[in-house]
Enzyme design. Structure first.
Site, PDB file in Angstrom:
ATOM      1  N   ARG A  86       0.814  -1.217   0.000  1.00 32.48           N
ATOM      2  CA  ARG A  86       0.000   0.000   0.000  1.00 32.48           C
ATOM      3  C   ARG A  86       0.844   1.261   0.000  1.00 32.48           C
ATOM      4  NH1 ARG A  86      -2.909  -3.623   3.159  1.00 32.48           N
ATOM      5  NH2 ARG A  86      -1.907  -2.876   5.064  1.00 32.48           N
ATOM      6  N   GLU A 123       6.827 -11.513  14.264  1.00 26.77           N
ATOM      7  CA  GLU A 123       6.431 -12.139  15.522  1.00 26.77           C
ATOM      8  C   GLU A 123       6.741 -13.631  15.504  1.00 26.77           C
ATOM      9  OE1 GLU A 123       2.522 -12.455  18.485  1.00 26.77           O
ATOM     10  OE2 GLU A 123       2.354 -11.493  16.518  1.00 26.77           O
TER      11      GLU A 123
END
Length: 202
Positions: A86, A123
């Site tokens: 984006r 993560e």
């Protein structure tokens, strides 16, 4: 095109960093009015910040483009780097408006020819981004643009790529900063006193 926020955010604050007064509040209000909250997407407990209504509104998208281009000029950027995916949508028109070049930073394996790669921690596991090896020249001042600053991993890796190419970091600019994810703190060292500009902080 959207940004996810995990859990519940306690209101919306700040915004239009580098912009002040009534104009800043008007810009922030316009942008916020065109960002749609989508609850429990892509999974329960996540509030999705969908920016596609903003992009579909010529006035709002134009105002966002003007604001990002103004930041590029203010920070004396020679080029704008947009982060996949984006970030491309926001960075390319801002570069055109500012009269400077646009350089994409992509996921590994998406760019042809010689590239510089930078791995970073997620993560669970790692990811890698790349930039064309000849896209930046020593001495270039580069502004990084993305739609959202979350944990800051991709932005941090992009700053490392810029410096490895011999260029200078002019700053990072984002539409939305998810402050509760503390990405700003992660970028303080890598920015090395260069500015981090968030038009909206939640």
């Amino acid at each position: 095109m959207s940004a996810g926020t995990t859990g519940t955010a306690t209101g919306e604050q700040g915004g239009a960093a580098g912009f002040h007064g009534t104009a800043a509040e008007e810009l922030r209000g316009l942008l916020l009015s065109r960002i749609q909250d989508v609850p429990d997407y892509p999974k329960p407990g996540v509030m999705f910040k969908d920016i596609t209504p903003l992009l579909a509104d010529a006035a709002a998208f134009g105002a966002l483009t003007d604001a990002l281009a103004e930041l590029a000029v203010r920070h004396r950027a020679d080029k704008i780097v947009g982060l996949e995916a984006r970030g491309f949508i926001l960075a390319a028109p801002a570069a055109v408006r500012a009269g400077i070049g646009f350089v994409p930073v992509r996921k590994a394996g998406k760019l042809p020819g010689a590239t510089l790669a930078q791995a970073y921690e997620l993560e669970y596991g790692t990811a890698e981004i790349e930039i064309h090896a000849d896209a930046l020249t020593p001495g270039d001042r580069v502004l990084v643009i993305d739609d959202v600053l979350a944990t800051g991993g991709t932005a941090e890796a992009s700053l490392q790529l810029i410096r490895r190419a011999g260029a200078q970091v002019a700053g990072v600019a984002v539409l939305l900063e998810l402050g509760f994810l503390q990405g700003r703190g992660r970028l303080l060292g890598p920015l090395d006193s260069a500015p981090l500009e968030a038009l909206i902080t939640i």
